[in-house]
Design a protein around this motif. Structure first.
Motif, mmCIF file in Angstrom:
data_model
loop_
_atom_site.group_PDB
_atom_site.id
_atom_site.type_symbol
_atom_site.label_atom_id
_atom_site.label_comp_id
_atom_site.label_asym_id
_atom_site.label_seq_id
_atom_site.Cartn_x
_atom_site.Cartn_y
_atom_site.Cartn_z
ATOM 1 N N ALA A 1 0.835 -1.195 0.000
ATOM 2 C CA ALA A 1 0.000 0.000 0.000
ATOM 3 C C ALA A 1 0.870 1.245 0.000
ATOM 4 O O ALA A 1 1.982 1.250 0.503
ATOM 5 C CB ALA A 1 -0.919 -0.003 1.220
ATOM 6 N N LEU A 2 0.322 2.295 -0.593
ATOM 7 C CA LEU A 2 0.974 3.602 -0.557
ATOM 8 C C LEU A 2 -0.037 4.611 -0.044
ATOM 9 O O LEU A 2 -1.024 4.920 -0.719
ATOM 10 C CB LEU A 2 1.483 3.998 -1.942
ATOM 11 N N ARG A 3 0.205 5.101 1.154
ATOM 12 C CA ARG A 3 -0.686 6.096 1.754
ATOM 13 C C ARG A 3 -0.454 7.447 1.103
ATOM 14 O O ARG A 3 0.559 7.700 0.461
ATOM 15 C CB ARG A 3 -0.413 6.212 3.249
ATOM 16 N N ILE A 4 -1.395 8.324 1.348
ATOM 17 C CA ILE A 4 -1.273 9.667 0.778
ATOM 18 C C ILE A 4 -1.013 10.712 1.857
ATOM 19 O O ILE A 4 -0.341 11.705 1.626
ATOM 20 C CB ILE A 4 -2.547 10.013 -0.027
ATOM 21 N N GLY A 5 -1.501 10.478 3.068
ATOM 22 C CA GLY A 5 -1.490 11.540 4.065
ATOM 23 C C GLY A 5 -0.280 11.520 4.978
ATOM 24 O O GLY A 5 -0.394 11.865 6.143
ATOM 25 N N TYR A 6 0.873 11.137 4.470
ATOM 26 C CA TYR A 6 2.040 11.139 5.345
ATOM 27 C C TYR A 6 2.888 12.382 5.062
ATOM 28 O O TYR A 6 2.804 12.965 3.984
ATOM 29 C CB TYR A 6 2.851 9.848 5.178
ATOM 30 N N PRO A 7 3.689 12.778 6.038
ATOM 31 C CA PRO A 7 4.493 13.981 5.843
ATOM 32 C C PRO A 7 5.439 13.825 4.644
ATOM 33 O O PRO A 7 5.994 12.747 4.438
ATOM 34 C CB PRO A 7 5.304 14.081 7.146
ATOM 35 N N TRP A 8 5.553 14.875 3.867
ATOM 36 C CA TRP A 8 6.464 14.955 2.728
ATOM 37 C C TRP A 8 6.026 14.125 1.525
ATOM 38 O O TRP A 8 6.802 13.922 0.592
ATOM 39 C CB TRP A 8 7.909 14.599 3.109
ATOM 40 N N ALA A 9 4.793 13.612 1.551
ATOM 41 C CA ALA A 9 4.310 12.897 0.367
ATOM 42 C C ALA A 9 4.370 13.839 -0.839
ATOM 43 O O ALA A 9 3.915 14.978 -0.768
ATOM 44 C CB ALA A 9 2.877 12.417 0.586
ATOM 45 N N SER A 10 4.935 13.362 -1.940
ATOM 46 C CA SER A 10 5.163 14.227 -3.100
ATOM 47 C C SER A 10 5.172 13.385 -4.361
ATOM 48 O O SER A 10 5.232 12.155 -4.315
ATOM 49 C CB SER A 10 6.516 14.926 -2.963
ATOM 50 N N ASP A 11 5.138 14.055 -5.498
ATOM 51 C CA ASP A 11 5.274 13.344 -6.768
ATOM 52 C C ASP A 11 6.549 12.501 -6.779
ATOM 53 O O ASP A 11 6.577 11.391 -7.305
ATOM 54 C CB ASP A 11 5.320 14.341 -7.938
ATOM 55 N N ARG A 12 7.615 13.075 -6.202
ATOM 56 C CA ARG A 12 8.907 12.371 -6.226
ATOM 57 C C ARG A 12 8.838 11.047 -5.494
ATOM 58 O O ARG A 12 9.244 10.012 -6.031
ATOM 59 C CB ARG A 12 9.978 13.275 -5.604
ATOM 60 N N LEU A 13 8.330 11.061 -4.267
ATOM 61 C CA LEU A 13 8.312 9.827 -3.469
ATOM 62 C C LEU A 13 7.273 8.852 -4.014
ATOM 63 O O LEU A 13 7.514 7.640 -4.095
ATOM 64 C CB LEU A 13 8.039 10.151 -1.998
ATOM 65 N N HIS A 14 6.117 9.366 -4.401
ATOM 66 C CA HIS A 14 5.073 8.499 -4.950
ATOM 67 C C HIS A 14 5.558 7.797 -6.220
ATOM 68 O O HIS A 14 5.340 6.602 -6.405
ATOM 69 C CB HIS A 14 3.814 9.318 -5.245
ATOM 70 N N ARG A 15 6.185 8.582 -7.103
ATOM 71 C CA ARG A 15 6.629 8.000 -8.382
ATOM 72 C C ARG A 15 7.594 6.836 -8.137
ATOM 73 O O ARG A 15 7.505 5.781 -8.775
ATOM 74 C CB ARG A 15 7.311 9.088 -9.217
ATOM 75 N N PHE A 16 8.504 7.037 -7.204
ATOM 76 C CA PHE A 16 9.527 6.025 -6.947
ATOM 77 C C PHE A 16 8.900 4.738 -6.401
ATOM 78 O O PHE A 16 9.236 3.632 -6.832
ATOM 79 C CB PHE A 16 10.558 6.582 -5.952
ATOM 80 N N VAL A 17 7.961 4.909 -5.483
ATOM 81 C CA VAL A 17 7.291 3.727 -4.909
ATOM 82 C C VAL A 17 6.420 3.048 -5.962
ATOM 83 O O VAL A 17 6.386 1.812 -6.052
ATOM 84 C CB VAL A 17 6.457 4.136 -3.677
ATOM 85 N N LEU A 18 5.738 3.854 -6.781
ATOM 86 C CA LEU A 18 4.875 3.273 -7.823
ATOM 87 C C LEU A 18 5.703 2.513 -8.867
ATOM 88 O O LEU A 18 5.248 1.501 -9.402
ATOM 89 C CB LEU A 18 4.045 4.373 -8.492
#
Length: 492
Positions: free
Chosen positions: A64-81
């Motif tokens: 799972a990838l949450r959205i409401g965590y501190p520093w969530a950004s396109d950068r971190l999301h993209r890498f996990v995705l």
DNA sequence: ATCGGCTCGCGCAA
DNA sequence: TGCGCGAAGCCGAT
């Protein structure tokens, strides 16, 4: 190759997070992947397979990838995705059900884990000692009707095996040199899914309707998510394939020169593996095994005497010794710190006594330059080398390893107080660095302020006896011209 | 440009 | 009680 796989997951890596029972009549075993985001050399996954096999039930992997965590950004999301896309491909059509979940709005994912746990025999997850993971895991365990077990797949040494936090790298290294020979005989299985149960997966249609799994992680529409779009995806691709490619490229072309090249910003001699290690796309065991295998290492090459020295203990090439000191000693020192400071890993008051005393004594010193968070973030200082490092952080999500230390030392020097410096370092590191929000963020930033170090004469303004670094000395000592060109003000 | 020595408190090995 | 050690410091010799 001189290391061997554990026949079963070592007990010292297992930690039950609740008192709930394992339910023999559950429908499946659930692996809730939160930190070790890989399908290879992963103790938690290995343990989940063992439990599923013993229960005669299928395995489900929830990533799972949450959205409401501190520093969530396109950068971190993209890498996990990127990693989730690789997992979807690897598991397509296989016996293990993969459940990738991207939370579309804050709170939308609430209840998913509970819904799965309600039907599971038990839940296995990752034991990770930093960021929001410990709180999230504990909260989930409290709501789970079945046992939740956290498994430590972080490093070569089980992080809870050392009962105390070590004050210096030297002492930790010496402890490792005593302990590692046994740990090397209990590596995770390279391919834990090889004998996962081949059983029909349960019908999850109700859960799937309410929490639709991600269909195509490559196409994930980040623009629609309430995350920080100002931090753009990094040029570095995440995921398994990219991680392995990077590791092989490093071992083939740069490991031999690592000791000499790693400190020179122009030489690009660093491994570049820390983002993959941070998100678990690559395991420390895998990297260590690849190095030992390349050098045909056997345990009889270990030094007969333990001294704690940085090089010479393994009996490997200089490059390998140097890199393993980073990968094992320094990396696991961060886990050692965090596991013993679950609530205050980044607190100023946890700095060593001598460092706090000397910094406090110099807090009122006049500063030649003072910048605030926005000025630091904008790379708007008077110092071209510092600005270049900050620009690399913003553009690439990483800073060259030597310059990262200089980066921190200057934030200390140019902030109104050491506490302000600590806050600025944490904010910029965690916002922009792919490998931020990691135990090594705490230990590295702490090092800037004196942790793991000793007082160094001569005493200076602002620093006191804390080790000083300067751009002038760095430029004199290291090759930085190319780096300054690459990350100059006009090279966006 | 690169190297070695500096210095001394620490904690374990003996 | 003695010994070996040191995240990236400094300086001076080559």
């Amino acid at each position: 190759m001189g290391i061997s796989e554990a026949t079963s997951t070592p007990a010292g890596r297992l930690r039950p997070l609740n008192d709930a029972p394992v339910r023999a009549d559950g429908e499946f075993v659930l692996y809730w992947m939160v930190a070790q985001r890989r399908l290879h050399a992963n103790f938690a996954l290995q343990y989940a397979v063992e439990q599923a096999t013993a229960a005669g039930r299928p395995l489900i992997i929830l990533e799972a990838l949450r959205i409401g965590y501190p520093w969530a950004s396109d950068r971190l999301h993209r890498f996990v995705l990127d990693g989730m896309a690789d997992h979807a491909t690897a598991l397509r059509g296989g016996p293990v059900r993969y459940y990738p979940y991207l939370e579309p709005t804050e709170g939308a994912g609430a209840g998913l884990l509970e819904a799965l746990a309600a039907r599971a025999c038990e839940v296995v997850t990752d034991d990770y000692p930093a960021f929001f993971v410990p709180r999230m895991s504990a909260a989930a365990a409290g709501r789970s009707p079945v046992r939740v077990t956290a498994v430590d797949g972080n490093g070569l040494r089980p992080m809870r095996a050392e009962p105390k936090p070590y004050p210096t790298a030297y002492l930790f290294r010496r402890a490792l040199q005593h302990a590692l020979p046994a740990d090397l005989e209990a590596f995770p299985r390279a391919d834990p899914l090889a004998d996962a149960p081949r059983l029909a997966p349960p019908d999850l249609s109700e859960i799937v309707r309410r929490w639709p799994p991600l269909r195509d992680a490559d196409a994930g529409d980040l623009g629609a998510l309430a995350i920080n779009h100002a931090v753009a995806p990094a040029p570095l691709r995440g995921g398994r394939a990219a991680a392995i490619a990077r590791m092989c490229e490093f071992l083939d072309t740069r490991l031999d020169e690592y000791g000499q090249a790693r400190n020179h910003p122009d030489d690009d001699g660093a491994s570049g593996l820390s983002p993959y290690l941070h998100f678990g796309h690559l395991g420390a065991h895998e990297v260590a095994a690849a190095i030992l295998q390349r050098e045909d290492w056997t345990p009889d090459r270990l030094a007969t005497r333990v001294t704690g020295a940085k090089a010479g203990w393994w009996g490997l090439s200089a490059g390998a010794e140097s890199f393993l000191d980073e990968l094992v000693t320094w990396r696991e020192l961060g886990f050692n710190w965090c596991v013993h400071h679950p609530d205050d890993a980044d607190a100023y008051d946890t700095l060593p006594e001598w460092a706090r005393r000397t910094l406090d004594r110099h807090t009122a010193d006049p500063r030649e330059y003072v910048y605030d968070l926005d000025e630091f973030e904008a790379a708007a200082t008077h110092d071209p080398l510092w600005n270049a490092a900050q620009r690399q952080l913003v553009r690439e999500g990483r800073i060259h390893n030597y310059l990262r230390m200089l980066w921190g030392k200057k934030i200390l020097e140019w902030s109104p107080s050491p506490r302000d410096a600590l806050a600025t370092m944490l904010e910029l590191n965690n916002r922009y660095a792919l490998d931020g929000r990691d135990p090594n963020s705490s230990s590295g930033i702490g090092w800037v302020l004196g942790r793991y170090d000793r007082p160094w004469a001569p005493e200076r303004p602002v620093y006191g006896a804390v080790r000083y670094m300067s751009s002038e000395n760095t430029a004199r000592k290291l090759r930085v011209r190319g780096y300054l060109d690459r990350f100059g003000p006009d090279t966006a």
